[in-house]
Design a protein around this motif. Structure first.
Motif, PDB file in Angstrom:
ATOM      1  N   THR A   4       0.818  -1.214   0.000  1.00  0.00           N
ATOM      2  CA  THR A   4       0.000   0.000   0.000  1.00  0.00           C
ATOM      3  C   THR A   4       0.846   1.256   0.000  1.00  0.00           C
ATOM      4  OG1 THR A   4      -0.094  -0.051   2.402  1.00  0.00           O
ATOM      5  CG2 THR A   4      -1.856  -1.155   1.214  1.00  0.00           C
ATOM      6  N   ALA A   5       2.115   1.130   0.383  1.00  0.00           N
ATOM      7  CA  ALA A   5       2.973   2.313   0.437  1.00  0.00           C
ATOM      8  C   ALA A   5       4.421   1.895   0.409  1.00  0.00           C
ATOM      9  CB  ALA A   5       2.698   3.118   1.700  1.00  0.00           C
ATOM     10  N   PHE A   6       5.281   2.803   0.052  1.00  0.00           N
ATOM     11  CA  PHE A   6       6.726   2.581   0.049  1.00  0.00           C
ATOM     12  C   PHE A   6       7.365   3.455   1.105  1.00  0.00           C
ATOM     13  CE2 PHE A   6       5.330   1.630  -4.233  1.00  0.00           C
ATOM     14  CZ  PHE A   6       5.932   0.413  -4.467  1.00  0.00           C
ATOM     15  N   GLU A   7       8.300   2.901   1.821  1.00  0.00           N
ATOM     16  CA  GLU A   7       9.040   3.724   2.764  1.00  0.00           C
ATOM     17  C   GLU A   7       9.979   4.637   1.994  1.00  0.00           C
ATOM     18  OE1 GLU A   7      11.074   1.238   5.474  1.00  0.00           O
ATOM     19  OE2 GLU A   7       9.252   0.310   6.279  1.00  0.00           O
ATOM     20  N   ALA A   8      10.177   5.797   2.532  1.00  0.00           N
ATOM     21  CA  ALA A   8      11.072   6.758   1.885  1.00  0.00           C
ATOM     22  C   ALA A   8      12.507   6.279   2.027  1.00  0.00           C
ATOM     23  CB  ALA A   8      10.921   8.130   2.515  1.00  0.00           C
ATOM     24  N   ILE A  13      13.653   4.542  -7.065  1.00  0.00           N
ATOM     25  CA  ILE A  13      13.130   4.974  -8.364  1.00  0.00           C
ATOM     26  C   ILE A  13      11.769   4.321  -8.559  1.00  0.00           C
ATOM     27  CG2 ILE A  13      13.506   5.017 -10.856  1.00  0.00           C
ATOM     28  CD1 ILE A  13      16.494   4.727 -10.309  1.00  0.00           C
ATOM     29  N   ARG A  14      10.787   5.122  -8.936  1.00  0.00           N
ATOM     30  CA  ARG A  14       9.449   4.580  -9.147  1.00  0.00           C
ATOM     31  C   ARG A  14       8.930   5.002 -10.523  1.00  0.00           C
ATOM     32  NH1 ARG A  14       8.787   6.549  -3.725  1.00  0.00           N
ATOM     33  NH2 ARG A  14       8.781   4.833  -2.228  1.00  0.00           N
ATOM     34  N   VAL A  15       8.186   4.109 -11.125  1.00  0.00           N
ATOM     35  CA  VAL A  15       7.496   4.389 -12.386  1.00  0.00           C
ATOM     36  C   VAL A  15       6.060   3.913 -12.230  1.00  0.00           C
ATOM     37  CG1 VAL A  15       7.323   3.863 -14.839  1.00  0.00           C
ATOM     38  CG2 VAL A  15       9.575   4.207 -13.803  1.00  0.00           C
ATOM     39  N   ARG A  16       5.113   4.753 -12.674  1.00  0.00           N
ATOM     40  CA  ARG A  16       3.698   4.377 -12.560  1.00  0.00           C
ATOM     41  C   ARG A  16       3.075   4.334 -13.947  1.00  0.00           C
ATOM     42  NH1 ARG A  16      -0.027   7.225  -8.815  1.00  0.00           N
ATOM     43  NH2 ARG A  16       0.259   8.964 -10.251  1.00  0.00           N
ATOM     44  N   ILE A  17       2.201   3.342 -14.122  1.00  0.00           N
ATOM     45  CA  ILE A  17       1.465   3.233 -15.379  1.00  0.00           C
ATOM     46  C   ILE A  17      -0.006   2.987 -15.070  1.00  0.00           C
ATOM     47  CG2 ILE A  17       3.460   2.339 -16.659  1.00  0.00           C
ATOM     48  CD1 ILE A  17       2.146  -0.460 -16.469  1.00  0.00           C
ATOM     49  N   ALA A  18      -0.854   3.346 -16.035  1.00  0.00           N
ATOM     50  CA  ALA A  18      -2.281   3.036 -15.958  1.00  0.00           C
ATOM     51  C   ALA A  18      -2.574   1.952 -16.976  1.00  0.00           C
ATOM     52  CB  ALA A  18      -3.116   4.272 -16.233  1.00  0.00           C
ATOM     53  N   VAL A  19      -3.133   0.853 -16.506  1.00  0.00           N
ATOM     54  CA  VAL A  19      -3.481  -0.273 -17.374  1.00  0.00           C
ATOM     55  C   VAL A  19      -4.996  -0.308 -17.510  1.00  0.00           C
ATOM     56  CG1 VAL A  19      -3.351  -2.756 -17.711  1.00  0.00           C
ATOM     57  CG2 VAL A  19      -1.460  -1.554 -16.597  1.00  0.00           C
ATOM     58  N   THR A  32       2.445   0.462  -9.879  1.00  0.00           N
ATOM     59  CA  THR A  32       3.651   1.197  -9.500  1.00  0.00           C
ATOM     60  C   THR A  32       4.824   0.243  -9.440  1.00  0.00           C
ATOM     61  OG1 THR A  32       2.321   2.720  -8.160  1.00  0.00           O
ATOM     62  CG2 THR A  32       4.703   2.691  -7.773  1.00  0.00           C
ATOM     63  N   PHE A  33       5.866   0.509 -10.255  1.00  0.00           N
ATOM     64  CA  PHE A  33       7.114  -0.279 -10.247  1.00  0.00           C
ATOM     65  C   PHE A  33       8.151   0.481  -9.437  1.00  0.00           C
ATOM     66  CE2 PHE A  33       4.943  -1.140 -14.296  1.00  0.00           C
ATOM     67  CZ  PHE A  33       4.811  -2.524 -14.234  1.00  0.00           C
ATOM     68  N   GLU A  34       9.010  -0.297  -8.723  1.00  0.00           N
ATOM     69  CA  GLU A  34      10.002   0.334  -7.861  1.00  0.00           C
ATOM     70  C   GLU A  34      11.311  -0.448  -7.866  1.00  0.00           C
ATOM     71  OE1 GLU A  34      10.746   0.213  -3.208  1.00  0.00           O
ATOM     72  OE2 GLU A  34       8.865   1.228  -3.701  1.00  0.00           O
ATOM     73  N   THR A  35      12.383   0.299  -7.784  1.00  0.00           N
ATOM     74  CA  THR A  35      13.690  -0.321  -7.559  1.00  0.00           C
ATOM     75  C   THR A  35      14.452   0.537  -6.556  1.00  0.00           C
ATOM     76  OG1 THR A  35      15.755  -1.076  -8.540  1.00  0.00           O
ATOM     77  CG2 THR A  35      14.811   0.925  -9.467  1.00  0.00           C
ATOM     78  N   SER A  36      15.258  -0.116  -5.712  1.00  0.00           N
ATOM     79  CA  SER A  36      16.062   0.583  -4.705  1.00  0.00           C
ATOM     80  C   SER A  36      17.264  -0.285  -4.379  1.00  0.00           C
ATOM     81  CB  SER A  36      15.229   0.839  -3.444  1.00  0.00           C
ATOM     82  OG  SER A  36      14.957  -0.389  -2.778  1.00  0.00           O
ATOM     83  N   PRO A  37      18.237   0.268  -3.655  1.00  0.00           N
ATOM     84  CA  PRO A  37      19.409  -0.544  -3.312  1.00  0.00           C
ATOM     85  C   PRO A  37      19.052  -1.807  -2.523  1.00  0.00           C
ATOM     86  CG  PRO A  37      19.866   1.780  -2.953  1.00  0.00           C
ATOM     87  CD  PRO A  37      18.412   1.668  -3.263  1.00  0.00           C
ATOM     88  N   THR A  38      17.978  -1.750  -1.729  1.00  0.00           N
ATOM     89  CA  THR A  38      17.603  -2.924  -0.921  1.00  0.00           C
ATOM     90  C   THR A  38      16.623  -3.836  -1.633  1.00  0.00           C
ATOM     91  OG1 THR A  38      15.849  -1.637   0.125  1.00  0.00           O
ATOM     92  CG2 THR A  38      18.014  -1.656   1.209  1.00  0.00           C
ATOM     93  N   THR A  39      15.899  -3.283  -2.580  1.00  0.00           N
ATOM     94  CA  THR A  39      14.925  -4.084  -3.335  1.00  0.00           C
ATOM     95  C   THR A  39      15.188  -3.855  -4.808  1.00  0.00           C
ATOM     96  OG1 THR A  39      13.292  -3.747  -1.594  1.00  0.00           O
ATOM     97  CG2 THR A  39      12.480  -4.529  -3.715  1.00  0.00           C
ATOM     98  N   TRP A  77      18.668  -0.313 -16.882  1.00  0.00           N
ATOM     99  CA  TRP A  77      17.975  -1.599 -16.927  1.00  0.00           C
ATOM    100  C   TRP A  77      16.541  -1.521 -16.406  1.00  0.00           C
ATOM    101  CZ3 TRP A  77      15.841  -3.986 -12.703  1.00  0.00           C
ATOM    102  CH2 TRP A  77      16.177  -3.464 -11.427  1.00  0.00           C
ATOM    103  N   PHE A  78      16.316  -0.654 -15.386  1.00  0.00           N
ATOM    104  CA  PHE A  78      14.982  -0.570 -14.789  1.00  0.00           C
ATOM    105  C   PHE A  78      13.985   0.009 -15.786  1.00  0.00           C
ATOM    106  CE2 PHE A  78      11.886   1.939 -12.211  1.00  0.00           C
ATOM    107  CZ  PHE A  78      11.252   0.878 -11.596  1.00  0.00           C
ATOM    108  N   GLU A  79      14.365   1.094 -16.445  1.00  0.00           N
ATOM    109  CA  GLU A  79      13.486   1.709 -17.443  1.00  0.00           C
ATOM    110  C   GLU A  79      13.197   0.737 -18.572  1.00  0.00           C
ATOM    111  OE1 GLU A  79      11.861   4.461 -17.842  1.00  0.00           O
ATOM    112  OE2 GLU A  79      12.417   5.540 -16.021  1.00  0.00           O
ATOM    113  N   ASN A  80      14.249  -0.003 -19.005  1.00  0.00           N
ATOM    114  CA  ASN A  80      14.064  -0.968 -20.107  1.00  0.00           C
ATOM    115  C   ASN A  80      13.131  -2.096 -19.695  1.00  0.00           C
ATOM    116  OD1 ASN A  80      15.757   0.505 -21.762  1.00  0.00           O
ATOM    117  ND2 ASN A  80      17.604  -0.658 -21.152  1.00  0.00           N
ATOM    118  N   LEU A  81      13.277  -2.541 -18.432  1.00  0.00           N
ATOM    119  CA  LEU A  81      12.427  -3.628 -17.955  1.00  0.00           C
ATOM    120  C   LEU A  81      10.961  -3.199 -17.921  1.00  0.00           C
ATOM    121  CD1 LEU A  81      12.076  -6.458 -16.760  1.00  0.00           C
ATOM    122  CD2 LEU A  81      12.615  -5.484 -14.507  1.00  0.00           C
TER     123      LEU A  81
END
Length: 812
Positions: A4-8, A13-19, A32-39, A77-81
Motif C-alpha cells: 500500500t505504500a513505500f518507505e522513503a 526509483i518509481r514508475v507508474r502506469i495506468a493499465v 507502480t514499479f520500484e527499484t532501490s538498493p535494498t529491493t 535496466w529498470f526503465e528498459n524492464l
C-alpha cells in the motif's frame, strides 16, 4: 494488493502506469514499479485477480527475458524492464499509459498584505480526479499553522509587559523567528500588544529594531496610524537607512497622517517627494501617486491624473496587481462624472492582470464581481448577471475563497431574478444550497436566518442572532441589527431610527467599508419618507450617493423625495448633474422637464422636453406625456430656445435671418413634432387632425420665434380673420415687419383651402402697408406632399414666400 505504500528511501526509483481493459468498459488499474538498493525490483497494484494475473505474467516474462540474455546490467535496466512489461501488456490487448509521479498537484499562494491564502487542486493525468476536500484540508492546516505559535508569543509578551519587562518583550519580538511570525500574522491583538511596549525604556538600538518590526507589521494590516510616530523617530535616528527605505518611511508617515485626519500634511509630504521623481523607484512612485489620488478626493481633477500616473508607474515597475488596484481607484473617481468610463475600467483591470497563478485568478474574480455590483447598481441586471457568472466560473475550483464564490452565486441569483429569468434563478439558488451544505458555511447559514427574520420577525431569534454574530462578520452584524430595527413591531419610527443610528455608530467604530453602512442609511431614509420628512430623507440619500455614485435606485428615490418636498429647483440641479454624467436619456430629460416646469422655468422646460421627445421616438406613451407637459409650458409663456448662440440683440433682423429661423422651424416640426397634430381613436380607421390644429401650430411658432429672436421682436400681433384663419404680424428691431399666415393641408383640408392663404396675406399687406409675408403650410398630403401651392401674382409689389412643413402621419 501486495503493498500500500513505500518507505522513503534514498535512491528509490518509481514508475507508474495506468493499465486499462478496453473490453471491460475502460476499467483502469494503476501499477507502480520500484527499484532501490535494498529491493532490486517490485511492483504494487490494486488490480483484481484477472488483471493481477496478466500483470504478473508479463512481468515474469520480461524478467526471464533479461535473465536469458545473460548480459551485463546497464544503468537504464529498470526503465528498459518497465518498457518491456508495457509492450507485453499491450500485446495482451490492454491499454498502457505512463503516469506522472503524483495524481494531483496542489498549488497555494498567500497575499502577505491581506492574509488571503488561495489554493487549487489539479489532476495531472486523465485517470486522476482532483479532490477539493483534500486540498481544503491542506489549506486549513497551512492557514492554522501559525496560530499556536502566535498565541504562545502573544501570551509571553503580555506576561513581560505586565511585569514591566519592556526590554525583554522588545528582544522577544525582534528575534528573527518571532519578527517574521509577527509580520506574517493577521492577529490584531498581537499588533496592539506590541504597541504597548514602552519605547522610552529601550536602548536606541533595541528601539530601532522594534520600530522596524512594528512599521512592517502595521503596514501589512493597514493600521499605519498606530505607529506613525515610530516611523518619524526611525526616519530621524536610524542612520543606517538607505535612500529607498527613507522614501518608504516618508510615504508611510503620510498614510498615518491621513488616517489621523491630517490630510494636508500628507498631501504636502507626497507632493514634495514627487518633485524629484528621478530619485524614487517606479514602484514607490506608484504608491505615492495612488495615495495622493485617494487623499485628494473625488471632486479634484488632480485625483484622476494622480491615479493615471500610479497606473503607469506600477506598470513600469512590472507590478500588475498594484496597477489593477490603481485602475480600480480611477474607476471610483470616474463614477460620479463619467459612469460609463468608470465601468470600462473593470475591463482594463482584467487586461492588466496576467492570470499567472491562483491569486491572479481570485483577483480577476474579484474584478468580475465588483463589476457586476456596479452594473446592478446602475440598472443593468442583464450585464450584471454575465459578470457575476464570469466571477463564478473563475472561482469554481479555487480553495480558500468559497465564501466569495457563494457571494458571487447569490449576486447572480439576484440578477437573474431582476432580469425575469425565474428558472435560472432557481437553478443558481439550488446550487448555492448544495455548496452551503458541503461547506457547512456558518456565514451564509446566519445570512439565511437574517432573511427569515425580515420575513417573519421573532424577538428571541433576533437576540440569539445578535449574540452569535458578536465579534464576527461586520456585514452580518449590520444585517441582524437592521432587521431588528425595522421589523420589530413594538418600536416607534423614532425608536427605529435611534437603533439604526446606533448601528451606524458601531460600524463607524469598526471602520467598515462604506458599502456595509448602506442598508442602515437606506432604512433611515425610508422611515423618514414614510413619516413625510422629505428633506431629512433627501439628506440621507445624498449621503449614500457620496459613496455609491452609480446607485440608480437611490437616485430615483432622491428625485421623487425632492419632488414630494416641492424642492423642484434642487431636483432640477441633481438631474442636470446626472445628464452631464450619463448623457441625454428620454426618461431623465422628461424628469428634468417636470422639475423645470414646476420650478417656473418654462423655456428651459420646453427645451428639455423637446430633447426628450426627440429621443423617445419609439415610446408613444412617453411621447404623449412629454408633449402634454411641453404644451403646458408653452401655454405659460415658455419659448423654444435656439441651439446656437443668438446674435447681438442690437443687430437688426434681416429677411435672410428670418428665412433661416423659419426653415429651422420647418425642420423642428417635421422632425419631432409632426405627430402632435394627430390623434387616432381605437375605433378610427385612420389618423385625424387634432382639434384646432392651426392654433397648435401658432403656439409652436410663437414659442420658437421668441426663443430665437428674443428681445429683437418688438411686437407679436395676432390678426383674426374669421372662420378659424389666423395671421401673425411680426415687428422686429431695426424696423422690419412681416406677416405670416398658417394653413393646414391634406386629409380634410384641401389644397385650395391652403392656397387661399395667399389672398389673406395680401389683404393684410394692404391694410398694414407691409409687403413681406410668409405662408406656412402644415402639409399632410400623402400623394402631392411638398408640391408648391402658390402661383404668384404678376406685377405685384408683395413678396410672399411659401414654407411647406411635412406633417404626414403616415407615408401611404
Amino acid at each position: 494488493m501486495d503493498k500500500t505504500a513505500f518507505e522513503a528511501e534514498p535512491d528509490v526509483i518509481r514508475v507508474r502506469i495506468a493499465v486499462s481493459d478496453r473490453s471491460d468498459h475502460g476499467q483502469i488499474t494503476v501499477v507502480t514499479f520500484e527499484t532501490s538498493p535494498t529491493t532490486q525490483f517490485q511492483f504494487s497494484t490494486a488490480a483484481d485477480a484477472t488483471h493481477r494475473y496478466l500483470i504478473d505474467d508479463c512481468a515474469k516474462e520480461a524478467i526471464n527475458a533479461v535473465k536469458a540474455a545473460n548480459t551485463v546490467r546497464a544503468d537504464d535496466w529498470f526503465e528498459n524492464l518497465v518498457a518491456d512489461i508495457c509492450v507485453r501488456l499491450e500485446a495482451r490487448g490492454l491499454g498502457v499509459d505512463r503516469l506522472p509521479a503524483a495524481d494531483v498537484e496542489l498549488k497555494f499562494e498567500i497575499d502577505l498584505r491581506s492574509g488571503v491564502l488561495v489554493g487549487r487542486s489539479q489532476a495531472l493525468h486523465p485517470f486522476a480526479k482532483a479532490d477539493d476536500a483534500i486540498t481544503r484540508g491542506v489549506r486549513e492546516a497551512i492557514s492554522k499553522a501559525f496560530d499556536p505559535a502566535v498565541e504562545t508569543l502573544l501570551k509571553a509578551l503580555k506576561v513581560q509587559i505586565s511585569a514591566g519587562e519592556h526590554a525583554e518583550a522588545a528582544r522577544l519580538i525582534t528575534e528573527n523567528e518571532n519578527a517574521h511570525l509577527a509580520i506574517l500574522s493577521r492577529h490584531n491583538g498581537l499588533l496592539d500588544t506590541i504597541c504597548q511596549i514602552d519605547r522610552s525604556k529601550l536602548t536606541q538600538e533595541l528601539r530601532i529594531a522594534l520600530q522596524r518590526v512594528l512599521i512592517t507589521f502595521a503596514g501589512n494590516q493597514s493600521r499605519e496610524e498606530l505607529v506613525g510616530d515610530d516611523a518619524e523617530d526611525l526616519l530621524r535616528e536610524d542612520i543606517g537607512l538607505d535612500h529607498e527605505a527613507r522614501i518608504y518611511l516618508q510615504t508611510f508617515i503620510g498614510v498615518a497622517a491621513i488616517r489621523r485626519g491630517r490630510d494636508e500634511y500628507a498631501i504636502s509630504t507626497w507632493r514634495g517627494l514627487l518633485r524629484t521623481p528621478g530619485q524614487i523607484t517606479a514602484r514607490q512612485r506608484g504608491w505615492i501617486w495612488r495615495n495622493l489620488s485617494m487623499a485628494l478626493g473625488n471632486d479634484e481633477p488632480e485625483a484622476i491624473r494622480a491615479a493615471e500616473n500610479a497606473i503607469d508607474a506600477f506598470l513600469e515597475a512590472g507590478d500588475k496587481r498594484e496597477a489593477a488596484k490603481s485602475i480600480n481607484q480611477l474607476s471610483v473617481l470616474l463614477e460620479k462624472t463619467e459612469p460609463k468610463n468608470a465601468l470600462q475600467q473593470y475591463d482594463r483591470m482584467l487586461t492588466v492582470i496576467s492570470r499567472n497563478g491562483v491569486m491572479d485568478d481570485e483577483i480577476c474574480a474579484n474584478i468580475f464581481h465588483a463589476k457586476a455590483l456596479k452594473q446592478l447598481d446602475s440598472g443593468d441586471p442583464g450585464e450584471a448577471l454575465q459578470s457575476a457568472k464570469a466571477a463564478i466560473k473563475v472561482r469554481e475550483g479555487l480553495i480558500g475563497v468559497e465564501e466569495a464564490l457563494l457571494s458571487s452565486m447569490h449576486l447572480a441569483a439576484i440578477c437573474a431574478l431582476n432580469v425575469g429569468l425565474e428558472h435560472e434563478h432557481l437553478q443558481i439558488d439550488a446550487a448555492i444550497k448544495q455548496l452551503e451544505s458541503q461547506l457547512k458555511s456558518g456565514h451564509f447559514k446566519i445570512a439565511r436566518r437574517v432573511q427569515s427574520l425580515l420575513v417573519c420577525y421573532k424577538e428571541d431569534e433576533a437576540r440569539e442572532l445578535l449574540r452569535e454574530v458578536e465579534g464576527k462578520s461586520d456585514e452580518l452584524f449590520a444585517g441582524v441589527s437592521i432587521a431588528a430595527a425595522i421589523k420589530n413591531p413594538n418600536l416607534t419610527p423614532i425608536q427605529r431610527i435611534g437603533k439604526l443610528e446606533a448601528t451606524l455608530r458601531e460600524l463607524e467604530q469598526r471602520k467598515v467599508h462604506e458599502d456595509t453602512k448602506y442598508p442602515a442609511r437606506l432604512a433611515i431614509a425610508q422611515i423618514l419618507r414614510d413619516e413625510g420628512e422629505w428633506l431629512r430623507a433627501a439628506k440621507w440619500y445624498y449621503k449614500i450617493l457620496e459613496c455609491s455614485h452609480m446607485n440608480i435606485l437611490v437616485k430615483q428615490l432622491l428625485i421623487d423625495t425632492l419632488w414630494q418636498a416641492k424642492e423642484w429647483g434642487s431636483a432640477a440641479t441633481f438631474i442636470k448633474q446626472e445628464l452631464d454624467a450619463v448623457g441625454d436619456r428620454p426618461g431623465l430629460l422628461y424628469a428634468y422637464g417636470i422639475s423645470l416646469y414646476e420650478d417656473g422655468r418654462y423655456s428651459d422646460a420646453v427645451k428639455a422636453l423637446h430633447d426628450a421627445l426627440r429621443l423617445a421616438d419609439r415610446n408613444e406613451t412617453l411621447q404623449e406625456k412629454i408633449r402634454a407637459l411641453r404644451d403646458q409650458a408653452l401655454d405659460r409663456g415658455g419659448t423654444i430656445m435656439p441651439r446656437t448662440t443668438p446674435i447681438s440683440p442690437d443687430a437688426p433682423v434681416t429677411l435672410d435671418y428670418i428665412g433661416g429661423v423659419l426653415s429651422a422651424f420647418r425642420d423642428f416640426i417635421s422632425g419631432s413634432e409632426r405627430m402632435g397634430f394627430w390623434h387616432k381613436s381605437d375605433k378610427a380607421k385612420d389618423y385625424e387632425w387634432i382639434s384646432s390644429p392651426e392654433r397648435h401650430g401658432q403656439k409652436l411658432l410663437r414659442a420658437f420665434a421668441k426663443g430665437h429672436f428674443l428681445d429683437r421682436v418688438d411686437e407679436f400681433e395676432e390678426l383674426w380673420t374669421g372662420a378659424g384663419r389666423l395671421d401673425v404680424l411680426l415687428k422686429f428691431a431695426g424696423g422690419l415687419s412681416i406677416i405670416i399666415e398658417l394653413k393646414m393641408c391634406g386629409f380634410r383640408y384641401s389644397s385650395n383651402y391652403a392656397a387661399s392663404g395667399e389672398t389673406q396675406i395680401r389683404h393684410y399687406m394692404r391694410s398694414r402697408n407691409v409687403h413681406v409675408g410668409f405662408l406656412i403650410v402644415f402639409d399632410a398630403r400623402l400623394q402631392q406632399n411638398g408640391e408648391k401651392l402658390l402661383v404668384g401674382a404678376t406685377n405685384s409689389q408683395d413678396t410672399i414666400d411659401e414654407i411647406l412643413i411635412d406633417v404626414r402621419p403616415r407615408v401611404t
